[in-house]
Design a protein around this motif. Structure first.
Motif, mmCIF file in Angstrom:
data_model
loop_
_atom_site.group_PDB
_atom_site.id
_atom_site.type_symbol
_atom_site.label_atom_id
_atom_site.label_comp_id
_atom_site.label_asym_id
_atom_site.label_seq_id
_atom_site.Cartn_x
_atom_site.Cartn_y
_atom_site.Cartn_z
ATOM 1 N N MET A 1 0.852 -1.180 0.000
ATOM 2 C CA MET A 1 0.000 0.000 0.000
ATOM 3 C C MET A 1 0.900 1.247 0.000
ATOM 4 O O MET A 1 1.909 1.290 0.681
ATOM 5 N N THR A 2 0.491 2.221 -0.724
ATOM 6 C CA THR A 2 1.281 3.450 -0.770
ATOM 7 C C THR A 2 0.977 4.310 0.445
ATOM 8 O O THR A 2 -0.093 4.196 1.050
ATOM 9 N N ARG A 3 1.911 5.176 0.749
ATOM 10 C CA ARG A 3 1.750 6.055 1.915
ATOM 11 C C ARG A 3 0.828 7.218 1.595
ATOM 12 O O ARG A 3 0.707 7.647 0.461
ATOM 13 N N SER A 4 0.239 7.739 2.631
ATOM 14 C CA SER A 4 -0.654 8.893 2.501
ATOM 15 C C SER A 4 0.135 10.133 2.072
ATOM 16 O O SER A 4 1.284 10.326 2.474
ATOM 17 N N HIS A 5 -0.505 10.937 1.286
ATOM 18 C CA HIS A 5 0.099 12.198 0.853
ATOM 19 C C HIS A 5 -0.321 13.363 1.755
ATOM 20 O O HIS A 5 -0.017 14.514 1.458
ATOM 21 N N ALA A 6 -1.028 13.053 2.845
ATOM 22 C CA ALA A 6 -1.549 14.089 3.741
ATOM 23 C C ALA A 6 -0.464 15.052 4.236
ATOM 24 O O ALA A 6 -0.684 16.268 4.229
ATOM 25 N N PRO A 7 0.712 14.575 4.656
ATOM 26 C CA PRO A 7 1.735 15.531 5.102
ATOM 27 C C PRO A 7 2.176 16.473 3.970
ATOM 28 O O PRO A 7 2.375 17.672 4.202
ATOM 29 N N LEU A 8 2.305 15.925 2.768
ATOM 30 C CA LEU A 8 2.692 16.773 1.635
ATOM 31 C C LEU A 8 1.584 17.779 1.304
ATOM 32 O O LEU A 8 1.866 18.927 0.957
ATOM 33 N N ILE A 9 0.345 17.341 1.432
ATOM 34 C CA ILE A 9 -0.794 18.239 1.184
ATOM 35 C C ILE A 9 -0.792 19.364 2.208
ATOM 36 O O ILE A 9 -0.970 20.528 1.852
ATOM 37 N N ARG A 10 -0.578 19.028 3.471
ATOM 38 C CA ARG A 10 -0.545 20.064 4.523
ATOM 39 C C ARG A 10 0.570 21.067 4.264
ATOM 40 O O ARG A 10 0.375 22.284 4.376
ATOM 41 N N LEU A 11 1.745 20.550 3.906
ATOM 42 C CA LEU A 11 2.878 21.427 3.635
ATOM 43 C C LEU A 11 2.599 22.325 2.423
ATOM 44 O O LEU A 11 2.853 23.532 2.462
ATOM 45 N N ARG A 13 -0.333 23.177 1.231
ATOM 46 C CA ARG A 13 -1.406 24.128 1.583
ATOM 47 C C ARG A 13 -0.832 25.279 2.424
ATOM 48 O O ARG A 13 -1.187 26.442 2.217
ATOM 49 N N PHE A 14 0.073 24.954 3.344
ATOM 50 C CA PHE A 14 0.722 25.982 4.163
ATOM 51 C C PHE A 14 1.492 26.956 3.274
ATOM 52 O O PHE A 14 1.427 28.174 3.455
ATOM 53 N N LYS A 15 2.226 26.402 2.303
ATOM 54 C CA LYS A 15 3.002 27.230 1.391
ATOM 55 C C LYS A 15 2.087 28.167 0.599
ATOM 56 O O LYS A 15 2.371 29.363 0.463
ATOM 57 N N VAL A 16 0.967 27.627 0.105
ATOM 58 C CA VAL A 16 -0.003 28.440 -0.643
ATOM 59 C C VAL A 16 -0.543 29.563 0.250
ATOM 60 O O VAL A 16 -0.596 30.725 -0.159
ATOM 61 N N GLU A 17 -0.914 29.219 1.472
ATOM 62 C CA GLU A 17 -1.469 30.221 2.393
ATOM 63 C C GLU A 17 -0.457 31.310 2.723
ATOM 64 O O GLU A 17 -0.801 32.491 2.794
ATOM 65 N N GLU A 18 0.801 30.913 2.930
ATOM 66 C CA GLU A 18 1.841 31.905 3.236
ATOM 67 C C GLU A 18 2.053 32.859 2.054
ATOM 68 O O GLU A 18 2.193 34.063 2.242
ATOM 69 N N LEU A 19 2.074 32.323 0.856
ATOM 70 C CA LEU A 19 2.248 33.173 -0.329
ATOM 71 C C LEU A 19 1.037 34.079 -0.530
ATOM 72 O O LEU A 19 1.185 35.240 -0.929
ATOM 73 N N GLU A 94 1.367 30.358 -8.013
ATOM 74 C CA GLU A 94 0.843 29.474 -9.057
ATOM 75 C C GLU A 94 1.542 28.110 -8.986
ATOM 76 O O GLU A 94 0.888 27.069 -9.038
ATOM 77 N N THR A 95 2.853 28.123 -8.828
ATOM 78 C CA THR A 95 3.615 26.874 -8.719
ATOM 79 C C THR A 95 3.195 26.098 -7.468
ATOM 80 O O THR A 95 2.975 24.877 -7.529
ATOM 81 N N ALA A 96 3.065 26.791 -6.344
ATOM 82 C CA ALA A 96 2.676 26.131 -5.088
ATOM 83 C C ALA A 96 1.262 25.565 -5.196
ATOM 84 O O ALA A 96 0.983 24.463 -4.701
ATOM 85 N N TYR A 97 0.374 26.296 -5.855
ATOM 86 C CA TYR A 97 -1.001 25.836 -6.020
ATOM 87 C C TYR A 97 -1.041 24.576 -6.894
ATOM 88 O O TYR A 97 -1.745 23.622 -6.587
ATOM 89 N N GLN A 98 -0.257 24.568 -7.967
ATOM 90 C CA GLN A 98 -0.189 23.386 -8.828
ATOM 91 C C GLN A 98 0.362 22.182 -8.064
ATOM 92 O O GLN A 98 -0.115 21.053 -8.229
ATOM 93 N N GLU A 99 1.348 22.432 -7.220
ATOM 94 C CA GLU A 99 1.913 21.360 -6.400
ATOM 95 C C GLU A 99 0.861 20.802 -5.445
ATOM 96 O O GLU A 99 0.723 19.582 -5.292
ATOM 97 N N LEU A 100 0.110 21.704 -4.816
ATOM 98 C CA LEU A 100 -0.960 21.284 -3.913
ATOM 99 C C LEU A 100 -1.978 20.417 -4.659
ATOM 100 O O LEU A 100 -2.360 19.349 -4.185
ATOM 101 N N LYS A 101 -2.397 20.866 -5.823
ATOM 102 C CA LYS A 101 -3.382 20.111 -6.610
ATOM 103 C C LYS A 101 -2.825 18.737 -7.004
ATOM 104 O O LYS A 101 -3.548 17.752 -7.003
ATOM 105 N N LYS A 102 -1.543 18.694 -7.332
ATOM 106 C CA LYS A 102 -0.910 17.418 -7.700
ATOM 107 C C LYS A 102 -0.976 16.442 -6.527
ATOM 108 O O LYS A 102 -1.369 15.285 -6.689
#
Length: 138
Positions: A1-11, A13-19, A94-102
């Motif tokens: 089973m693959t690992r959750s992407h939740a930590p990457l999503i949180r990070l 999302r934080f980056k998007v919010e800070e920007l 824009e880059t951070a938002y695309q990363e979040l969506k990915k």
């Protein structure tokens, strides 16, 4: 089973919010600079009116007008700098938002695969039960 992407999503999302916060701060700075220009421009007619009342006022007005022109030039340079910073942050946002969506899409796919596996296992179990019943019925 693959690992959750939740930590990457949180990070991400934080980056998007800070920007977004930085961009909002830059917008406030731009508004303040534009307000300074408006105040300077509004003060010119008042000073012109005062300058016409006396010879000393008339002589002092020239220096005042030059100072206003110089101040507006400096503020416009600051506005250009702020606009450059805003453009840079918009690109990073824009880059951070695309990363979040990915990452969100990867997590969606991971959860979908888990659901598919659970359904397949449940179906296999039901098939086995049905097969066992069919064999015991004969």
């Amino acid at each position: 089973m693959t690992r959750s992407h939740a930590p990457l999503i949180r990070l991400a999302r934080f980056k998007v919010e800070e920007l977004q916060k930085q961009l909002a701060e830059i917008d406030r700075a731009r508004t303040a600079l534009n307000h300074q220009i408006d105040r300077l421009e509004a003060s010119v007619p008042e000073e012109q009116a005062e300058a016409t009342k006396s010879k000393d006022g008339f002589l002092a007005y020239g220096s005042y007008a030059q100072a206003v022109i110089k101040r507006k030039e400096n503020i416009r340079l600051s506005l250009d700098e702020v606009d450059g910073q805003a453009e840079n942050i918009r690109g990073r946002l824009e880059t951070a938002y695309q990363e979040l969506k990915k990452y969100e899409l990867l997590e969606e796919r991971r959860l979908s695969r888990i659901e598919d596996a659970v359904r397949a296992a449940e179906q296999a179990e039901l098939d086995e039960i049905a097969q066992t019943r069919a064999l015991t019925a004969h």
